[in-house]
Design a protein around this motif. Sequence first.
Motif, PDB file in Angstrom:
ATOM      1  N   ALA A 178      75.034  15.878 -29.979  1.00  0.00           N
ATOM      2  CA  ALA A 178      76.002  15.402 -28.982  1.00  0.00           C
ATOM      3  C   ALA A 178      75.782  13.935 -28.669  1.00  0.00           C
ATOM      4  O   ALA A 178      74.655  13.439 -28.721  1.00  0.00           O
ATOM      5  N   GLY A 199      66.994  15.465 -33.748  1.00  0.00           N
ATOM      6  CA  GLY A 199      67.917  14.587 -33.022  1.00  0.00           C
ATOM      7  C   GLY A 199      68.668  13.674 -33.969  1.00  0.00           C
ATOM      8  O   GLY A 199      68.363  13.617 -35.168  1.00  0.00           O
ATOM      9  N   ALA A 233      72.332   7.150 -33.942  1.00  0.00           N
ATOM     10  CA  ALA A 233      73.482   6.419 -34.474  1.00  0.00           C
ATOM     11  C   ALA A 233      73.133   4.931 -34.424  1.00  0.00           C
ATOM     12  O   ALA A 233      72.894   4.387 -33.356  1.00  0.00           O
ATOM     13  N   GLU A 234      73.045   4.325 -35.596  1.00  0.00           N
ATOM     14  CA  GLU A 234      72.574   2.933 -35.643  1.00  0.00           C
ATOM     15  C   GLU A 234      73.531   2.068 -36.463  1.00  0.00           C
ATOM     16  O   GLU A 234      74.088   2.527 -37.457  1.00  0.00           O
ATOM     17  N   ASN A 282      71.334   9.695 -17.004  1.00  0.00           N
ATOM     18  CA  ASN A 282      71.430  11.137 -17.239  1.00  0.00           C
ATOM     19  C   ASN A 282      70.125  11.662 -17.828  1.00  0.00           C
ATOM     20  O   ASN A 282      69.368  10.898 -18.437  1.00  0.00           O
ATOM     21  N   PRO A 283      69.863  12.960 -17.684  1.00  0.00           N
ATOM     22  CA  PRO A 283      68.674  13.514 -18.345  1.00  0.00           C
ATOM     23  C   PRO A 283      68.802  13.369 -19.862  1.00  0.00           C
ATOM     24  O   PRO A 283      69.911  13.455 -20.405  1.00  0.00           O
ATOM     25  N   ASP A 284      67.687  13.144 -20.535  1.00  0.00           N
ATOM     26  CA  ASP A 284      67.686  13.078 -22.003  1.00  0.00           C
ATOM     27  C   ASP A 284      67.408  14.494 -22.518  1.00  0.00           C
ATOM     28  O   ASP A 284      66.272  14.985 -22.471  1.00  0.00           O
ATOM     29  N   ARG A 287      59.249   8.339 -30.100  1.00  0.00           N
ATOM     30  CA  ARG A 287      59.480   8.252 -28.653  1.00  0.00           C
ATOM     31  C   ARG A 287      59.873   9.602 -28.065  1.00  0.00           C
ATOM     32  O   ARG A 287      59.436   9.977 -26.992  1.00  0.00           O
ATOM     33  N   LYS A 288      60.702  10.347 -28.830  1.00  0.00           N
ATOM     34  CA  LYS A 288      61.210  11.612 -28.273  1.00  0.00           C
ATOM     35  C   LYS A 288      60.369  12.821 -28.710  1.00  0.00           C
ATOM     36  O   LYS A 288      60.626  13.937 -28.312  1.00  0.00           O
ATOM     37  N   CYS A 326      70.284  18.294 -31.655  1.00  0.00           N
ATOM     38  CA  CYS A 326      71.065  17.564 -30.646  1.00  0.00           C
ATOM     39  C   CYS A 326      71.939  16.549 -31.360  1.00  0.00           C
ATOM     40  O   CYS A 326      71.477  15.466 -31.738  1.00  0.00           O
ATOM     41  N   VAL A 339      75.619  12.211 -25.827  1.00  0.00           N
ATOM     42  CA  VAL A 339      75.502  12.409 -24.374  1.00  0.00           C
ATOM     43  C   VAL A 339      75.690  11.048 -23.695  1.00  0.00           C
ATOM     44  O   VAL A 339      75.085  10.055 -24.130  1.00  0.00           O
TER      45      VAL A 339
HETATM   46  N1  CTP Z   1      70.440  12.550 -26.498  1.00  0.00           N
HETATM   47  C1  CTP Z   1      70.349  13.587 -25.593  1.00  0.00           C
HETATM   48  N2  CTP Z   1      70.504  13.347 -24.256  1.00  0.00           N
HETATM   49  C2  CTP Z   1      70.750  12.100 -23.822  1.00  0.00           C
HETATM   50  C3  CTP Z   1      70.866  11.037 -24.755  1.00  0.00           C
HETATM   51  C4  CTP Z   1      70.705  11.308 -26.077  1.00  0.00           C
HETATM   52  O1  CTP Z   1      70.119  14.723 -25.991  1.00  0.00           O
HETATM   53  N3  CTP Z   1      70.910  11.896 -22.531  1.00  0.00           N
HETATM   54  C5  CTP Z   1      70.219  12.835 -27.911  1.00  0.00           C
HETATM   55  C6  CTP Z   1      71.438  12.731 -28.779  1.00  0.00           C
HETATM   56  O2  CTP Z   1      72.087  13.987 -28.902  1.00  0.00           O
HETATM   57  C7  CTP Z   1      70.843  12.262 -30.093  1.00  0.00           C
HETATM   58  C8  CTP Z   1      69.721  11.365 -29.665  1.00  0.00           C
HETATM   59  O3  CTP Z   1      69.335  11.823 -28.380  1.00  0.00           O
HETATM   60  O4  CTP Z   1      70.250  13.338 -30.791  1.00  0.00           O
HETATM   61  C9  CTP Z   1      70.150   9.932 -29.561  1.00  0.00           C
HETATM   62  O5  CTP Z   1      69.176   9.255 -28.864  1.00  0.00           O
HETATM   63  P1  CTP Z   1      69.488   7.985 -27.947  1.00  0.00           P
HETATM   64  O6  CTP Z   1      68.188   7.493 -27.432  1.00  0.00           O
HETATM   65  O7  CTP Z   1      70.538   8.237 -26.962  1.00  0.00           O
HETATM   66  O8  CTP Z   1      70.011   7.085 -29.020  1.00  0.00           O
HETATM   67  P2  CTP Z   1      71.217   6.147 -28.990  1.00  0.00           P
HETATM   68  O9  CTP Z   1      72.376   6.741 -28.260  1.00  0.00           O
HETATM   69  O10 CTP Z   1      71.432   5.832 -30.429  1.00  0.00           O
HETATM   70  O11 CTP Z   1      70.695   4.979 -28.087  1.00  0.00           O
HETATM   71  P3  CTP Z   1      69.714   3.763 -28.319  1.00  0.00           P
HETATM   72  O12 CTP Z   1      69.804   3.398 -29.748  1.00  0.00           O
HETATM   73  O13 CTP Z   1      70.246   2.778 -27.395  1.00  0.00           O
HETATM   74  O14 CTP Z   1      68.359   4.291 -27.966  1.00  0.00           O
END
Ligand code: CTP
Length: 401
Positions: free
Chosen positions: A276, A327, A330-331, A308-310, A345-346, A274, A278
Amino acid sequence: METNSNQPTVLIGVTGCIAAYKTCEIVRQLQKASVRVKVVMTQHATEFVGPTTFRALTHEPVAVDLFDEAGAPVHHVSLAQECDVFLIAPCTANVLAKLANGVADDLLTTTAVACEAPILVAPAMNVHMYEDATTQENLRMLKSRGVQVIEPKVGWLACGETGKGALESVEVIVAATLNALGLKRDMEDISVLITAGPTVEPIDAVRFISNHSSGKMGYALAKAAIQRGAQVTLVSGPVALEPVDGAKMVYVKTAREMLAACEENFEEADVAICSAAVADMRPLHASDRKLKKGSDDAQLSTIALVENPDILAKLCVMKREDQLVVGFAAETDDLVENGKAKLARKHADMIVANKVGDGKGFGTDDNEGILITANNLIEVPSMSKVRFAHAIFDAINSLEA
Ligand code: CTP
């Protein structure tokens, strides 16, 4: 056809032999592996296949004469410098002899002398010409200088005889060329599902919420996986990139469409990545007409959002024992700490934590980051996104082993 500096380039030299028609298929197979192909022909080769055919296949100028490009007076040098591998297929006895003896009397042979990249030759000729002592001596000389000879095979020859002299199969020639480029074909039985680009979440018929993702990282992953022989499904949000040759492209707009496409294709996948960006939130109510200033001020000034769905988290729940899910994180700060937290977490198998901000990340051609798994951290320095993608697949393949 999209070409960019990240693509390895193969220069194919075509010489005057009936097997020249098979070179068309070599071009296509290399392109499928995301390789940029340029062609140089001898004058005799044009009697068998016209330069127009190769121009159409490669979308590149096709060089024949030493002096045929006004803009490139030292064409043989520029061609030689541009390529990462020079493959001469088919290679006649005459051109073999010239190569062995440093004769440089046309563009192809001059380019060979000027070329510092690895040279591969795939001879094709009549069996007696092949077995002739001079040809064998020339082959020995070329091999001793590091030229890789893709031996002809025994087969039916155009002259009507059967014997050793038939051009080796397209598959073997392509595999040898990819090998010389340093491209591994270690994912031939693997299916990869990749998400890329942003999602767009409509507010009304003309407005939307989205982000700056260019999709370049996801597309680079798709190209790298194809180069390694994988089957690729690329689920892409709206981006300004050419489709990836050889990938099954699934275009989506919203996060929910992206999730549906992933759910549909996940069963078949061995690995899902993943990448994208999103959109985390979408407007609760999307108007299917354009909202107007004045009459719709209330809806325009306050847009209620819903999460949105994760997709990554959902795939990690769906995943079987034999599937891997990767996954991105981006930090701007604390890459390792944030990446490890996201991995847990994921319930992902790997998180690619990459730095954003300071001109890094979105829209750039390079990437750097840390590949985080339960027991390992691999630091990947700044490199092109295609090379970064290969580093990710190296790490994924070592997880699978
Ligand atoms: N992702 C996804 N669906 C979402 C949000 C994120 O599949 N609705 C995936 C992205 O493709 C990526 C990862 O989850 O692989 C990023 O995780 P996310 O928790 O969204 O991280 P950040 O956008 O970096 O947010 P935060 O640091 O605020 O948790």
